[in-house]
Scaffold this active site. Structure first.
Site, PDB file in Angstrom:
ATOM      1  N   CYS A   1       0.817  -1.215   0.000  1.00 49.04           N
ATOM      2  CA  CYS A   1       0.000   0.000   0.000  1.00 49.04           C
ATOM      3  C   CYS A   1       0.850   1.265   0.000  1.00 49.04           C
ATOM      4  O   CYS A   1       1.959   1.273   0.545  1.00 49.04           O
ATOM      5  CB  CYS A   1      -0.873   0.035   1.247  1.00 49.04           C
ATOM      6  SG  CYS A   1      -1.904  -1.419   1.420  1.00 49.04           S
TER       7      CYS A   1
ATOM      8  N   ARG B   1       5.005   0.600  -6.114  1.00 45.43           N
ATOM      9  CA  ARG B   1       4.912  -0.295  -4.961  1.00 45.43           C
ATOM     10  C   ARG B   1       3.977  -1.471  -5.241  1.00 45.43           C
ATOM     11  O   ARG B   1       4.007  -2.465  -4.518  1.00 45.43           O
ATOM     12  CB  ARG B   1       4.418   0.477  -3.733  1.00 45.43           C
ATOM     13  CG  ARG B   1       5.394   1.535  -3.266  1.00 45.43           C
ATOM     14  CD  ARG B   1       4.751   2.481  -2.290  1.00 45.43           C
ATOM     15  NE  ARG B   1       4.554   1.926  -0.974  1.00 45.43           N
ATOM     16  CZ  ARG B   1       5.451   1.955   0.007  1.00 45.43           C
ATOM     17  NH1 ARG B   1       6.604   2.528  -0.201  1.00 45.43           N
ATOM     18  NH2 ARG B   1       5.190   1.434   1.182  1.00 45.43           N
TER      19      ARG B   1
ATOM     20  N   TRP C   1      -2.813  -2.664  -1.697  1.00 49.42           N
ATOM     21  CA  TRP C   1      -2.384  -3.994  -2.118  1.00 49.42           C
ATOM     22  C   TRP C   1      -3.083  -4.944  -1.154  1.00 49.42           C
ATOM     23  O   TRP C   1      -2.753  -5.001   0.028  1.00 49.42           O
ATOM     24  CB  TRP C   1      -0.868  -4.102  -2.005  1.00 49.42           C
ATOM     25  CG  TRP C   1      -0.278  -5.323  -2.626  1.00 49.42           C
ATOM     26  CD1 TRP C   1       0.016  -5.523  -3.937  1.00 49.42           C
ATOM     27  CD2 TRP C   1       0.129  -6.517  -1.947  1.00 49.42           C
ATOM     28  NE1 TRP C   1       0.568  -6.765  -4.120  1.00 49.42           N
ATOM     29  CE2 TRP C   1       0.646  -7.394  -2.925  1.00 49.42           C
ATOM     30  CE3 TRP C   1       0.097  -6.933  -0.620  1.00 49.42           C
ATOM     31  CZ2 TRP C   1       1.138  -8.666  -2.604  1.00 49.42           C
ATOM     32  CZ3 TRP C   1       0.584  -8.192  -0.305  1.00 49.42           C
ATOM     33  CH2 TRP C   1       1.095  -9.036  -1.303  1.00 49.42           C
TER      34      TRP C   1
ATOM     35  N   ASN D   1      -1.290   1.731   5.731  1.00 51.53           N
ATOM     36  CA  ASN D   1      -0.341   0.778   5.133  1.00 51.53           C
ATOM     37  C   ASN D   1       0.161  -0.106   6.266  1.00 51.53           C
ATOM     38  O   ASN D   1       0.644   0.404   7.269  1.00 51.53           O
ATOM     39  CB  ASN D   1       0.823   1.553   4.494  1.00 51.53           C
ATOM     40  CG  ASN D   1       1.959   0.634   4.069  1.00 51.53           C
ATOM     41  OD1 ASN D   1       1.753  -0.555   3.842  1.00 51.53           O
ATOM     42  ND2 ASN D   1       3.151   1.186   3.966  1.00 51.53           N
ATOM     43  N   GLY D   2       0.027  -1.419   6.106  1.00 49.65           N
ATOM     44  CA  GLY D   2       0.488  -2.342   7.150  1.00 49.65           C
ATOM     45  C   GLY D   2      -0.590  -3.362   7.461  1.00 49.65           C
ATOM     46  O   GLY D   2      -1.523  -3.555   6.675  1.00 49.65           O
TER      47      GLY D   2
ATOM     48  N   GLU E   1      19.236 -15.366 -10.084  1.00 52.47           N
ATOM     49  CA  GLU E   1      18.663 -14.051 -10.343  1.00 52.47           C
ATOM     50  C   GLU E   1      18.048 -14.007 -11.745  1.00 52.47           C
ATOM     51  O   GLU E   1      16.963 -13.461 -11.940  1.00 52.47           O
ATOM     52  CB  GLU E   1      19.744 -12.974 -10.172  1.00 52.47           C
ATOM     53  CG  GLU E   1      19.311 -11.568 -10.460  1.00 52.47           C
ATOM     54  CD  GLU E   1      18.134 -11.060  -9.629  1.00 52.47           C
ATOM     55  OE1 GLU E   1      17.704 -11.762  -8.695  1.00 52.47           O
ATOM     56  OE2 GLU E   1      17.620  -9.988  -9.948  1.00 52.47           O
TER      57      GLU E   1
ATOM     58  N   LYS F   1      14.154 -13.129 -12.410  1.00 53.39           N
ATOM     59  CA  LYS F   1      13.807 -11.980 -13.255  1.00 53.39           C
ATOM     60  C   LYS F   1      12.804 -12.410 -14.309  1.00 53.39           C
ATOM     61  O   LYS F   1      11.815 -11.759 -14.535  1.00 53.39           O
ATOM     62  CB  LYS F   1      15.094 -11.461 -13.913  1.00 53.39           C
ATOM     63  CG  LYS F   1      15.187 -10.018 -14.142  1.00 53.39           C
ATOM     64  CD  LYS F   1      15.593  -9.218 -12.941  1.00 53.39           C
ATOM     65  CE  LYS F   1      14.786  -9.478 -11.726  1.00 53.39           C
ATOM     66  NZ  LYS F   1      15.183  -8.878 -10.513  1.00 53.39           N
TER      67      LYS F   1
ATOM     68  N   GLU G   1       9.238 -13.425 -12.779  1.00 51.74           N
ATOM     69  CA  GLU G   1       8.397 -12.384 -12.173  1.00 51.74           C
ATOM     70  C   GLU G   1       7.771 -11.439 -13.194  1.00 51.74           C
ATOM     71  O   GLU G   1       6.692 -10.918 -12.947  1.00 51.74           O
ATOM     72  CB  GLU G   1       9.127 -11.623 -11.065  1.00 51.74           C
ATOM     73  CG  GLU G   1      10.200 -10.654 -11.498  1.00 51.74           C
ATOM     74  CD  GLU G   1      10.769  -9.845 -10.311  1.00 51.74           C
ATOM     75  OE1 GLU G   1      11.961  -9.568 -10.350  1.00 51.74           O
ATOM     76  OE2 GLU G   1      10.024  -9.501  -9.383  1.00 51.74           O
TER      77      GLU G   1
ATOM     78  N   HIS H   1      20.440 -35.779 -11.116  1.00 56.44           N
ATOM     79  CA  HIS H   1      19.905 -36.416  -9.912  1.00 56.44           C
ATOM     80  C   HIS H   1      18.393 -36.250  -9.829  1.00 56.44           C
ATOM     81  O   HIS H   1      17.818 -36.425  -8.761  1.00 56.44           O
ATOM     82  CB  HIS H   1      20.616 -35.853  -8.673  1.00 56.44           C
ATOM     83  CG  HIS H   1      22.090 -36.123  -8.707  1.00 56.44           C
ATOM     84  ND1 HIS H   1      22.620 -37.366  -8.472  1.00 56.44           N
ATOM     85  CD2 HIS H   1      23.135 -35.325  -9.037  1.00 56.44           C
ATOM     86  CE1 HIS H   1      23.931 -37.317  -8.625  1.00 56.44           C
ATOM     87  NE2 HIS H   1      24.276 -36.089  -8.977  1.00 56.44           N
TER      88      HIS H   1
ATOM     89  N   LYS I   1       6.562  -3.676  -4.781  1.00 55.59           N
ATOM     90  CA  LYS I   1       7.979  -3.333  -4.766  1.00 55.59           C
ATOM     91  C   LYS I   1       8.553  -3.437  -3.357  1.00 55.59           C
ATOM     92  O   LYS I   1       9.640  -3.938  -3.150  1.00 55.59           O
ATOM     93  CB  LYS I   1       8.146  -1.908  -5.301  1.00 55.59           C
ATOM     94  CG  LYS I   1       9.588  -1.403  -5.336  1.00 55.59           C
ATOM     95  CD  LYS I   1      10.361  -2.069  -6.440  1.00 55.59           C
ATOM     96  CE  LYS I   1      11.810  -1.635  -6.499  1.00 55.59           C
ATOM     97  NZ  LYS I   1      12.622  -2.580  -7.283  1.00 55.59           N
TER      98      LYS I   1
HETATM   99  O1  M6R Z   1      13.570  -4.128  -0.891  1.00 51.94           O
HETATM  100  P1  M6R Z   1      14.238  -5.461  -0.814  1.00 51.94           P
HETATM  101  O2  M6R Z   1      15.534  -5.511  -1.534  1.00 51.94           O
HETATM  102  O3  M6R Z   1      14.378  -5.952   0.602  1.00 51.94           O
HETATM  103  O4  M6R Z   1      13.253  -6.449  -1.546  1.00 51.94           O
HETATM  104  C1  M6R Z   1      13.522  -7.818  -1.587  1.00 51.94           C
HETATM  105  C2  M6R Z   1      12.688  -8.504  -2.650  1.00 51.94           C
HETATM  106  O5  M6R Z   1      11.333  -8.303  -2.398  1.00 51.94           O
HETATM  107  C3  M6R Z   1      13.021  -7.999  -4.061  1.00 51.94           C
HETATM  108  O6  M6R Z   1      14.364  -8.152  -4.365  1.00 51.94           O
HETATM  109  C4  M6R Z   1      12.183  -8.765  -5.097  1.00 51.94           C
HETATM  110  O7  M6R Z   1      12.576 -10.091  -5.141  1.00 51.94           O
HETATM  111  C5  M6R Z   1      12.292  -8.116  -6.470  1.00 51.94           C
HETATM  112  N1  M6R Z   1      10.991  -7.946  -7.033  1.00 51.94           N
HETATM  113  C6  M6R Z   1      13.045  -8.922  -7.443  1.00 51.94           C
HETATM  114  O8  M6R Z   1      13.111  -8.321  -8.687  1.00 51.94           O
END
Ligand code: M6R
Length: 609
Positions: free
Chosen positions: A2, A27, A75, A99-100, A482, A486, A489, A505, A604
């Site tokens: 949020c 976000r 959110w 937010n929370g 990574e 990427k 997502e 395996h 985010k």
């Molecule tokens: O703000 P942060 O780096 O702690 O966030 C961690 C993850 O939520 C963040 O890296 C997430 O995996 C990204 N969307 C990846 O692209």
């Protein structure tokens, strides 16, 4: 997660709130709403969907007109995304955005229902609104009512509040969730993050735990939870509107990929003195480093993946054992840590709930904490014993690119300094590695130019895939994690990263004709081994995309596509190879017509568990 905004001033409030919320779109959210003082009354507009849906709805139904109000992007956590569940939520005299998560909302709701209060939504937020309204109806004083309410609330919250009896005033309070107060000329703001207000002001206060702010157009007053005034330090954001705009790029993600050379420069150059890393300003020096027993790197998502590369590098050159842990696992498994151990928390936002909790746990257990954080003044940055800021600037796209890249660069700085402090490398090698690290911005720029076209081509071949594998060994394996995250997502194609030697395996049974396999083979010592694994998947029909160094001799017929990157210091190659992995994911998402910067279901800044 949020996003909260609030405004008091001379401008059209609805307009400011919507624009400010646009600055928080990164976000992630599924509904939006605003509440504005209109002729001394609070007028609310809210809608499921994106901000555009809210704006369209207001075009039809009319938009609140006034000069003070609050806004929110939601959110969903409690209750589906719907008009009713969207914020703001109200009691008789109180309207708020949140937010929370209010953890004890069920008990509070039961209590309030017994008082005859009726609820319209499924949200925990409406409980907070009704509880505040309940106390306000008894106490008749807003700040005292906020204090009473927050004493009852368990969980995390940043609240933007308006009281019908106090027109053109905005109140705010926070615990665990971040909130800033923007200070302008005859106008003031609240926001979850700086991008919301940067168009109007760069000056802001960081609201601390349990502090309460009262804003009107003439100024801001802040109180602690005993209603005592607090004198705040005014901060100034060191970036401008361009940093949060697309600057001609079609998406933030591709803009941020292109910003990587500058981000590395900004992060590394100030930390190099006389050709060697110097992390003194972060309270890290050889004496501190020599005392470290065990290192844990704890984080989530991409930040955790940067830790995987860090582990390989630190173990290789500093000969110190590193455990990488997912923050949500670490915090609940009673980790065996204590005095002498170093817990490195990596986070772009500095607000990730699990990473923050992991850091607090580590401190409780007597370990030292080092935070590698991008967002200035964030909670993780403020609470860590030692801190290294990455200087990527604001990262808006949900998919992390430049923040991951600079996390890598800090892993190297740290590894080099640790290796030297522990006598594992001599000064010559120390300076050599550092010089190479200083060359990476230029190299990354070159790789972006060299690999964009081929990454685009490769992405075309992935569009129809249901699933794919990323394979590699050693550093290449750490990096593949990574690459795989990427892709999944933002393209919504299932993918896994796998240690190439582990395939036979079990996982090799997944390989069927034309299944794409992205094989990263940049490390000379492991090259032949990885090539053997590539042959194994190729023999079973896989469509192989191989990434290796310019000089590598690639055996005929083992790969359908070969993507070559310039030969460079091998230990630093993850910083180059991550570029085509980012580009492949990016172009796949673009070609699938996905929302690249705001992929479905994702936020985010993950400020809830
Ligand atoms: O703000 P942060 O780096 O702690 O966030 C961690 C993850 O939520 C963040 O890296 C997430 O995996 C990204 N969307 C990846 O692209």
């Amino acid at each position: 997660m949020c996003g909260i905004v609030g405004y008091v001033g001379h401008r059209d409030c609805s307009d400011v709130l919507v624009k400010a919320l646009t600055g928080l779109e990164y976000r992630g959210y599924d509904s939006a709403g605003i509440a504005v003082f209109e002729n001394q009354k609070i007028s609310v507009a809210k809608s499921k969907g994106k901000l555009k849906d809210l704006v369209d709805k207001m075009k039809v139904e009319g938009r609140p007109k006034g000069f003070a109000g609050i806004g929110h992007t939601r959110w969903a956590t409690h209750g589906e995304p719907s008009d009713i569940n969207s914020h703001p939520h109200s009691g008789a005299k109180v309207t708020l955005v949140h937010n929370g998560i209010i953890e004890n909302y069920k008990e509070l709701k039961e209590f309030l229902q017994k008082q005859g209060r009726v609820f319209l939504s499924d949200t925990d937020t409406e409980v907070a609104a009704q509880l505040l309204d309940y106390y306000y109806s008894h106490i008749k004083e807003p700040v005292k009512a906020i204090i009473e309410t927050t004493q009852e609330l368990k969980g995390s919250y940043a609240l933007g509040i308006v009281f019908e009896d106090f027109p053109n005033r905005v109140f705010a309070v926070r615990r665990e969730s971040p909130l800033i107060v923007g200070v302008g000329k005859s106008e003031n703001f609240i926001a979850s993050d700086v991008p919301a207000i940067i168009e109007y002001t760069k000056d802001y206060y960081l609201l601390e735990q349990d502090e309460i702010a009262i804003l009107d157009e003439n100024g801001v007053r802040v109180f602690d939870n005993h209603y005592q005034p607090v004198v705040k330090e005014l901060k100034t954001a060191d970036w401008d509107v361009d940093a949060v705009g697309k600057c001609g790029y079609p998406h933030y993600m591709i803009k941020e990929i292109n910003e990587q050379p500058t981000a590395i420069k900004n992060t590394v150059t100030p930390r190099v003195k006389d050709g060697m890393p110097c992390l003194d300003e972060c309270n890290i020096n050889p004496e501190v480093l020599r005392k470290i027993k065990n290192i844990y790197i704890v984080a989530c998502g991409s930040a955790m993946h940067s830790g995987m590369v860090g582990k390989y590098v630190i173990e290789e050159i500093a000969r110190t054992a590193v455990t990488v842990d997912i923050a949500s696992e670490f915090r609940y498994r009673n980790p065996i840590i204590g005095k002498g151990d170093l817990i490195i928390i990596v986070s772009q936002s500095g607000e990730t709930a699990d990473s923050l909790a992991a850091m607090r746990l580590a401190k409780e257990k007597g370990a030292k904490t080092l935070a590698i954080v991008n967002a200035m003044g964030s909670t993780i940055a403020r609470e860590a014993d030692m801190l290294i800021y990455t200087h990527a600037g604001p990262e808006i796209s949900v998919a992390s690119t430049k923040a991951y890249m600079v996390q890598l660069s800090v892993m190297y700085l740290f590894a080099f300094e640790l290796a030297f402090a522990k006598g594992q490398i001599d000064e010559e090698k120390y300076k050599y590695y550092t010089a190479k690290l200083l060359e990476t911005p230029e190299m990354v720029e070159k790789v972006i130019a060299q690999t964009t076209e081929i990454s685009q081509k490769i992405s075309m071949k992935l569009l129809t895939a249901d699933s794919l594998l990323y394979i590699g060994r050693g550093l290449d394996y750490a990096l593949s994690m990574e690459g795989s995250l990427k892709l999944k997502e933002i393209s919504y194609i299932h993918s896994e990263s796998y240690a190439a030697g582990e395939l036979k395996h079990g996982t090799i049974s997944l390989i069927t004709k034309d299944m794409p396999v992205i094989a990263v083979a940049t490390q000379s010592a492991l090259y032949e081994k990885t090539v053997s694994n590539i042959k194994e998947v190729k023999a079973r029909g896989a469509k192989v995309i191989m990434i290796c160094q310019d000089g590598n001799d690639v055996p005929k017929d083992i790969a359908d596509y070969v993507l070559k990157i310039p030969t460079f210091e091998e230990i630093l190659l993850p910083m180059l190879v991550c570029v085509p992995l980012q580009l492949i994911a990016y172009y796949t998402s673009v070609q699938k017509g996905n929302d690249v910067d705001q992929p479905r279901n994702l936020a985010k800044s993950v400020t809830v568990e």
